[in-house]
Design a protein around this motif. Structure first.
Motif, PDB file in Angstrom:
ATOM      1  N   SER A   1       0.861  -1.181   0.000  1.00 47.44           N
ATOM      2  CA  SER A   1       0.000   0.000   0.000  1.00 47.44           C
ATOM      3  C   SER A   1       0.897   1.231   0.000  1.00 47.44           C
ATOM      4  CB  SER A   1      -0.904   0.012   1.234  1.00 47.44           C
ATOM      5  OG  SER A   1      -1.711  -1.140   1.272  1.00 47.44           O
ATOM      6  N   PRO A   2       0.409   2.376  -0.495  1.00 40.66           N
ATOM      7  CA  PRO A   2       1.230   3.588  -0.476  1.00 40.66           C
ATOM      8  C   PRO A   2       1.785   3.878   0.915  1.00 40.66           C
ATOM      9  CG  PRO A   2      -0.691   3.938  -1.840  1.00 40.66           C
ATOM     10  CD  PRO A   2      -0.882   2.597  -1.186  1.00 40.66           C
ATOM     11  N   GLY A   3       3.084   4.111   0.979  1.00 41.02           N
ATOM     12  CA  GLY A   3       3.769   4.356   2.238  1.00 41.02           C
ATOM     13  C   GLY A   3       4.341   3.114   2.880  1.00 41.02           C
ATOM     14  N   GLU A   4       3.924   1.923   2.421  1.00 37.08           N
ATOM     15  CA  GLU A   4       4.378   0.669   3.024  1.00 37.08           C
ATOM     16  C   GLU A   4       5.743   0.278   2.474  1.00 37.08           C
ATOM     17  OE1 GLU A   4       2.593  -3.825   3.940  1.00 37.08           O
ATOM     18  OE2 GLU A   4       1.564  -2.464   2.566  1.00 37.08           O
ATOM     19  N   ILE A   5       6.516  -0.419   3.305  1.00 35.00           N
ATOM     20  CA  ILE A   5       7.868  -0.863   2.946  1.00 35.00           C
ATOM     21  C   ILE A   5       7.843  -2.371   2.739  1.00 35.00           C
ATOM     22  CG2 ILE A   5      10.285  -0.980   3.693  1.00 35.00           C
ATOM     23  CD1 ILE A   5       9.695   1.471   5.464  1.00 35.00           C
ATOM     24  N   SER A   6       8.525  -2.821   1.708  1.00 33.61           N
ATOM     25  CA  SER A   6       8.553  -4.244   1.389  1.00 33.61           C
ATOM     26  C   SER A   6       9.368  -5.015   2.412  1.00 33.61           C
ATOM     27  CB  SER A   6       9.164  -4.463  -0.002  1.00 33.61           C
ATOM     28  OG  SER A   6      10.564  -4.203   0.019  1.00 33.61           O
ATOM     29  N   ASP A   7       9.170  -6.333   2.429  1.00 31.74           N
ATOM     30  CA  ASP A   7      10.100  -7.195   3.145  1.00 31.74           C
ATOM     31  C   ASP A   7      11.455  -7.118   2.441  1.00 31.74           C
ATOM     32  OD1 ASP A   7       8.288  -8.109   5.030  1.00 31.74           O
ATOM     33  OD2 ASP A   7       7.599  -9.764   3.768  1.00 31.74           O
ATOM     34  N   PRO A   8      12.544  -7.463   3.138  1.00 33.44           N
ATOM     35  CA  PRO A   8      13.844  -7.470   2.465  1.00 33.44           C
ATOM     36  C   PRO A   8      13.832  -8.413   1.259  1.00 33.44           C
ATOM     37  CG  PRO A   8      14.122  -7.652   4.841  1.00 33.44           C
ATOM     38  CD  PRO A   8      12.653  -7.799   4.570  1.00 33.44           C
ATOM     39  N   ILE A   9      14.375  -7.945   0.156  1.00 33.84           N
ATOM     40  CA  ILE A   9      14.442  -8.722  -1.077  1.00 33.84           C
ATOM     41  C   ILE A   9      15.909  -9.038  -1.345  1.00 33.84           C
ATOM     42  CG2 ILE A   9      14.014  -8.706  -3.566  1.00 33.84           C
ATOM     43  CD1 ILE A   9      11.702  -6.756  -3.018  1.00 33.84           C
ATOM     44  N   VAL A  10      16.230 -10.328  -1.405  1.00 38.07           N
ATOM     45  CA  VAL A  10      17.610 -10.757  -1.618  1.00 38.07           C
ATOM     46  C   VAL A  10      17.880 -10.832  -3.112  1.00 38.07           C
ATOM     47  CG1 VAL A  10      19.307 -12.579  -1.225  1.00 38.07           C
ATOM     48  CG2 VAL A  10      17.580 -12.087   0.518  1.00 38.07           C
ATOM     49  N   VAL A  11      18.881 -10.094  -3.566  1.00 36.36           N
ATOM     50  CA  VAL A  11      19.354 -10.164  -4.942  1.00 36.36           C
ATOM     51  C   VAL A  11      20.848 -10.449  -4.874  1.00 36.36           C
ATOM     52  CG1 VAL A  11      17.592  -8.541  -5.725  1.00 36.36           C
ATOM     53  CG2 VAL A  11      19.851  -7.688  -5.121  1.00 36.36           C
ATOM     54  N   PRO A  12      21.477 -10.835  -5.994  1.00 35.13           N
ATOM     55  CA  PRO A  12      22.914 -11.100  -5.944  1.00 35.13           C
ATOM     56  C   PRO A  12      23.698  -9.927  -5.366  1.00 35.13           C
ATOM     57  CG  PRO A  12      22.012 -11.897  -8.009  1.00 35.13           C
ATOM     58  CD  PRO A  12      20.900 -11.168  -7.310  1.00 35.13           C
ATOM     59  N   GLN A  13      24.462 -10.201  -4.307  1.00 33.21           N
ATOM     60  CA  GLN A  13      25.382  -9.257  -3.671  1.00 33.21           C
ATOM     61  C   GLN A  13      24.698  -8.088  -2.966  1.00 33.21           C
ATOM     62  OE1 GLN A  13      28.395  -8.066  -6.494  1.00 33.21           O
ATOM     63  NE2 GLN A  13      29.159 -10.152  -6.758  1.00 33.21           N
ATOM     64  N   ALA A  14      23.406  -8.201  -2.700  1.00 35.35           N
ATOM     65  CA  ALA A  14      22.733  -7.086  -2.017  1.00 35.35           C
ATOM     66  C   ALA A  14      21.403  -7.539  -1.438  1.00 35.35           C
ATOM     67  CB  ALA A  14      22.508  -5.914  -2.975  1.00 35.35           C
ATOM     68  N   VAL A  15      20.903  -6.737  -0.486  1.00 36.57           N
ATOM     69  CA  VAL A  15      19.541  -6.871   0.042  1.00 36.57           C
ATOM     70  C   VAL A  15      18.866  -5.522  -0.189  1.00 36.57           C
ATOM     71  CG1 VAL A  15      18.126  -7.228   2.092  1.00 36.57           C
ATOM     72  CG2 VAL A  15      20.166  -8.626   1.738  1.00 36.57           C
ATOM     73  N   VAL A  16      17.628  -5.544  -0.696  1.00 33.29           N
ATOM     74  CA  VAL A  16      16.951  -4.328  -1.129  1.00 33.29           C
ATOM     75  C   VAL A  16      15.630  -4.172  -0.383  1.00 33.29           C
ATOM     76  CG1 VAL A  16      16.061  -3.036  -3.112  1.00 33.29           C
ATOM     77  CG2 VAL A  16      17.962  -4.630  -3.422  1.00 33.29           C
ATOM     78  N   LEU A  17      15.326  -2.942   0.010  1.00 35.00           N
ATOM     79  CA  LEU A  17      14.004  -2.562   0.512  1.00 35.00           C
ATOM     80  C   LEU A  17      13.388  -1.565  -0.465  1.00 35.00           C
ATOM     81  CD1 LEU A  17      14.804  -1.901   4.295  1.00 35.00           C
ATOM     82  CD2 LEU A  17      13.510  -3.839   3.389  1.00 35.00           C
ATOM     83  N   PHE A  18      12.086  -1.682  -0.686  1.00 30.42           N
ATOM     84  CA  PHE A  18      11.357  -0.701  -1.484  1.00 30.42           C
ATOM     85  C   PHE A  18      10.256  -0.081  -0.629  1.00 30.42           C
ATOM     86  CE2 PHE A  18      12.845  -3.392  -5.060  1.00 30.42           C
ATOM     87  CZ  PHE A  18      13.439  -2.407  -5.839  1.00 30.42           C
ATOM     88  N   GLN A  19      10.038   1.205  -0.827  1.00 28.69           N
ATOM     89  CA  GLN A  19       8.862   1.862  -0.267  1.00 28.69           C
ATOM     90  C   GLN A  19       8.006   2.356  -1.431  1.00 28.69           C
ATOM     91  OE1 GLN A  19       9.154   5.732   1.836  1.00 28.69           O
ATOM     92  NE2 GLN A  19       7.980   4.754   3.474  1.00 28.69           N
ATOM     93  N   LEU A  20       6.717   2.008  -1.399  1.00 22.83           N
ATOM     94  CA  LEU A  20       5.801   2.454  -2.446  1.00 22.83           C
ATOM     95  C   LEU A  20       5.284   3.840  -2.082  1.00 22.83           C
ATOM     96  CD1 LEU A  20       4.233   1.783  -5.046  1.00 22.83           C
ATOM     97  CD2 LEU A  20       2.410   0.875  -3.597  1.00 22.83           C
ATOM     98  N   ASN A  21       5.610   4.833  -2.912  1.00 25.83           N
ATOM     99  CA  ASN A  21       5.172   6.204  -2.677  1.00 25.83           C
ATOM    100  C   ASN A  21       3.929   6.571  -3.472  1.00 25.83           C
ATOM    101  OD1 ASN A  21       7.474   6.717  -1.007  1.00 25.83           O
ATOM    102  ND2 ASN A  21       8.706   6.910  -2.858  1.00 25.83           N
ATOM    103  N   GLY A  22       3.702   5.872  -4.587  1.00 28.95           N
ATOM    104  CA  GLY A  22       2.540   6.177  -5.408  1.00 28.95           C
ATOM    105  C   GLY A  22       2.340   5.107  -6.453  1.00 28.95           C
ATOM    106  N   ILE A  23       1.112   4.983  -6.920  1.00 21.50           N
ATOM    107  CA  ILE A  23       0.782   4.021  -7.962  1.00 21.50           C
ATOM    108  C   ILE A  23      -0.329   4.614  -8.814  1.00 21.50           C
ATOM    109  CG2 ILE A  23      -0.876   2.768  -6.503  1.00 21.50           C
ATOM    110  CD1 ILE A  23       0.076   0.181  -7.903  1.00 21.50           C
ATOM    111  N   SER A  24      -0.241   4.424 -10.114  1.00 28.15           N
ATOM    112  CA  SER A  24      -1.266   4.948 -11.014  1.00 28.15           C
ATOM    113  C   SER A  24      -1.416   3.986 -12.175  1.00 28.15           C
ATOM    114  CB  SER A  24      -0.888   6.337 -11.537  1.00 28.15           C
ATOM    115  OG  SER A  24       0.191   6.245 -12.446  1.00 28.15           O
ATOM    116  N   ASP A  25      -2.536   4.081 -12.853  1.00 23.66           N
ATOM    117  CA  ASP A  25      -2.726   3.277 -14.055  1.00 23.66           C
ATOM    118  C   ASP A  25      -3.423   4.120 -15.110  1.00 23.66           C
ATOM    119  OD1 ASP A  25      -5.739   2.745 -13.777  1.00 23.66           O
ATOM    120  OD2 ASP A  25      -4.978   1.922 -11.910  1.00 23.66           O
ATOM    121  N   VAL A  26      -3.047   3.862 -16.348  1.00 23.07           N
ATOM    122  CA  VAL A  26      -3.610   4.564 -17.495  1.00 23.07           C
ATOM    123  C   VAL A  26      -4.129   3.517 -18.462  1.00 23.07           C
ATOM    124  CG1 VAL A  26      -3.137   6.141 -19.403  1.00 23.07           C
ATOM    125  CG2 VAL A  26      -1.968   6.450 -17.213  1.00 23.07           C
ATOM    126  N   GLU A  27      -5.316   3.721 -19.000  1.00 18.72           N
ATOM    127  CA  GLU A  27      -5.887   2.773 -19.951  1.00 18.72           C
ATOM    128  C   GLU A  27      -5.131   2.885 -21.270  1.00 18.72           C
ATOM    129  OE1 GLU A  27      -8.841  -0.234 -20.720  1.00 18.72           O
ATOM    130  OE2 GLU A  27      -8.096   0.759 -18.936  1.00 18.72           O
TER     131      GLU A  27
END
Length: 424
Positions: free
Chosen positions: A243-269
């Motif tokens: 949801s907007p403002g929410e932070i993801s669980d840690p995401i493991v990628v090669p050689q790093a751990v990443v967090l994302f925060q969703l600030n906004g979402i939109s869709d266009v037809e």
């Protein structure tokens, strides 16, 4: 026989049915002590550790401890349901399932098992993973297959709805913590602590400035709006649950751990690509080379070839792949770039210039330009009209699988709610 490095690279491309990884268990005591007991069936610390290693080898994103425990719990519930229904699988079926799974990485089962062994995964862990998957598949088929019926009207409706789909765009902030060595546990613990402490957008931005190794750190991790299809498919599944403002669980990628925060979402037809293909260059810069000078001289991938003249051939690699096949660490960087843009990455002893050459969307077929229009229940076809040249059986199977998956998830949730679960 492929090299160990090649086998590891092939493992990265394997699609997971369940995305799991794990948390170090040394502090939990004996390897064979119970970690969880489900209806009297024990999950041991050793099984947790093995599942961690297995899914780490497959570069699965998500919070390792949470996803590993959830997956093993589902395995136990599925196996108990299979036993209650008198369902079992033979050794031959398991062997065939292992071969099928390994084939997704273009390996034999023996090569796949050997590659896993290099990551510390026991052969029994791979075998049990496949066996539990086969058992659950048979449970779902036995219980629900006869209940799934897809009509021609449903196929028509699905084809019409897919003609125009919302193009989802997301506004994200990122926080990238590098992993030094093989042990990711301290970095995962750090990422979990950051997630707990950074409850607001400002808090996440402050943490990104302090801890992130990404170029976006100076902007508090803030990225520009981007189409969701720019991201690797496995990451999309994580982002779209926020949801907007929410932070993801840690995401493991090669050689790093990443967090994302969703600030906004939109869709266009608009017509949204069903798939995205990318072409990208990886240029291992010679020692002493100033990356800024190279970037000034290269406005596109074609400009890199003269700059690499006289160097070993493997120092400049240009790759064309579907986005789902791109390694996640590379895919995350490419998602932020437009064609001709680049980023410099430290690769353990040398700098690598990663440049996006081309991004191509492969859209869904437009029924408005088909020889015959797609019909729906609201607009019945005239007598004698033919269906357009689409694989209707493939659509029928896709819709049927979606129904089966929904029924299976609901049944699994029912099993979880009724189970007696003890965490140790």
């Amino acid at each position: 026989m492929k090299s160990v490095r090649g086998l590891r690279a092939a493992l990265v491309g394997v699609s997971m049915v369940a995305l799991v990884s794990g948390h170090a268990l040394a502090q939990e005591g004996s390897p064979f002590a119970p970690r969880m007991v489900i209806n009297g069936q024990t999950i041991t610390n050793f099984e947790m550790e093995q599942r961690m290693l297995f899914l780490r080898a497959l570069r699965a994103p998500g919070d390792p401890e949470k996803e590993a425990l959830k997956a093993l719990m589902n395995d136990r519930l599925g196996a108990q349901a299979a036993k209650d229904m008198g369902i079992s699988v033979t050794a031959e079926q398991v062997k065939a399932g292992m071969a099928e799974f390994a084939q997704r990485a273009n390996l034999t089962a023996e090569q796949f098992t050997e590659a896993l062994a290099q990551e510390g995964v026991a052969p029994e862990t791979f075998r049990d993973f496949v066996a539990n998957g086969l058992l659950w598949r048979e449970v779902v088929r036995t219980k629900f297959a006869s209940a799934v019926r897809i009509s021609d009207a449903q196929i028509d409706r699905a084809l019409a709805e897919n003609a125009k789909t919302p193009q989802v765009r997301v506004l994200l902030s990122e926080l990238v913590i590098p992993v030094q060595g093989e042990d990711i546990t301290p970095v995962l613990d750090q990422a979990r602590g950051i997630k707990e402490g950074a409850g607001s957008e400002a808090g996440f931005a402050s943490a990104a400035r302090q801890f992130s190794a990404a170029p976006s750190a100076g902007r508090g991790g803030r990225l520009d709006w981007m189409p969701i299809t720019n991201l690797p498919p496995a990451i999309v599944g994580q982002v779209l649950t926020l949801s907007p403002g929410e932070i993801s669980d840690p995401i493991v990628v090669p050689q790093a751990v990443v967090l994302f925060q969703l600030n906004g979402i939109s869709d266009v037809e608009s017509a949204m690509p069903a798939q995205v293909e990318v072409e990208y260059a990886q240029f291992a810069l010679p020692a002493g080379t100033d990356p800024a000078v190279i970037r000034q001289q290269a406005d596109g991938c074609g400009d890199l070839y003269p700059l690499a003249r006289g160097l070993p051939a493997d120092q400049l690699r240009v790759t064309k792949q579907m986005m789902g096949q791109v390694p996640q660490d590379i895919g995350l960087e490419l998602a932020k770039l437009d064609p001709g843009e680049s980023v410099v990455r430290a690769r353990g002893g040398y700098n690598e210039l990663l440049m996006l050459c081309l991004r191509t969307g492969i859209p869904e077929p437009d029924p408005n330009v088909a020889a015959m229009p797609v019909t729906t229940e609201d607009a019945p076809a005239a007598e004698g009209d033919e269906k357009p040249a689409v694989d209707r059986e493939a659509v029928r199977n896709q819709l049927g699988n979606q129904q089966l998956n929904a029924l299976a998830e609901a049944y699994l949730e029912e099993l979880r709610s009724e189970a007696i679960i003890e965490e140790r």
